[in-house]
Design a protein around this motif. Structure first.
Motif, short mmCIF file in Angstrom:
data_model
loop_
_atom_site.label_atom_id
_atom_site.label_comp_id
_atom_site.label_asym_id
_atom_site.label_seq_id
_atom_site.Cartn_x
_atom_site.Cartn_y
_atom_site.Cartn_z
N GLN A 67 0.60 -1.17 0.04
CA GLN A 67 0.06 0.14 0.00
C GLN A 67 0.97 1.21 0.02
O GLN A 67 1.79 1.47 0.88
CB GLN A 67 -0.97 0.15 1.10
N MET A 68 0.76 2.01 -0.91
CA MET A 68 1.46 3.24 -1.20
C MET A 68 0.54 4.52 -1.15
O MET A 68 -0.09 4.58 -2.02
CB MET A 68 2.23 3.26 -2.48
N ASP A 69 1.10 5.23 -0.01
CA ASP A 69 0.32 6.52 0.27
C ASP A 69 1.20 7.64 0.17
O ASP A 69 2.42 7.57 0.20
CB ASP A 69 -0.39 6.33 1.62
N SER A 70 0.68 8.87 -0.08
CA SER A 70 1.57 10.22 0.10
C SER A 70 2.59 9.94 -1.16
O SER A 70 3.65 10.25 -0.81
CB SER A 70 1.96 10.65 1.10
N LEU A 71 2.22 9.62 -2.28
CA LEU A 71 3.36 9.19 -3.43
C LEU A 71 4.07 10.74 -3.87
O LEU A 71 3.12 11.59 -3.80
CB LEU A 71 2.53 8.40 -4.53
N ARG A 72 5.23 10.36 -4.19
CA ARG A 72 5.75 11.49 -4.77
C ARG A 72 6.42 11.20 -6.18
O ARG A 72 6.52 10.13 -6.63
CB ARG A 72 6.97 11.89 -3.73
N PRO A 73 6.59 12.27 -6.90
CA PRO A 73 7.30 12.33 -8.00
C PRO A 73 8.42 11.17 -8.24
O PRO A 73 8.69 10.51 -9.18
CB PRO A 73 7.44 13.51 -8.69
N GLU A 74 9.30 11.07 -7.12
CA GLU A 74 10.33 10.57 -7.17
C GLU A 74 10.31 8.78 -6.63
O GLU A 74 10.97 8.05 -6.79
CB GLU A 74 11.29 10.95 -6.11
#
Length: 126
Positions: A81-88
């Motif tokens: 589960q991936m939250d608060s995703l960033r461009p990097e």
């Protein structure tokens, strides 16, 4: 052993995605499953791993607090589960499986994993 990863896609910064990796075949010796990613021009890096026999998880510092790994024992599937995703966070995400005895300190070391799935692409962009 075969690994099938899915769940990648395009998401805006701050958004969420959930990746899945289903293991099939001779999984009776499954010890740990992990997630790795590779961005264009970068080397593959360990993201998170879950050791099945003691339900211990480990995370890279740059995803700790934002990503959560979990395993469905009944289906030999591991989720990220991936939250608060960033461009990097953009990259090709791979899952891997260990049938050995990986120690906690080496759970994010790609050399500890014997089986690898195909990647699923995650793109974080507005």
């Amino acid at each position: 052993v075969q690994l099938q990863a899915s769940g990648g896609g395009l998401v805006q910064p701050g958004g969420s995605l959930r990746l899945s990796c289903a293991a099939s075949g001779s999984t009776f010796r499954l010890n740990a499953m992990g997630w790795y990613r590779q961005a264009p021009g970068n080397e593959r890096e360990g993201i998170s791993a879950f050791r099945t026999w003691d339900a211990v998880s480990n995370y890279a510092d740059f995803v700790r607090g934002r990503f959560t790994i979990a395993k469905d024992n009944a289906e030999n599937t591991v989720y990220l589960q991936m939250d608060s995703l960033r461009p990097e966070d953009t990259g090709l995400y791979y899952c891997a499986l260990d049938v050995g005895h990986v120690t906690y300190t080496r759970m994010l070391d790609a050399d500890e994993y014997q089986f690898w799935g195909q990647g699923t692409l995650v793109t974080v962009s507005s």
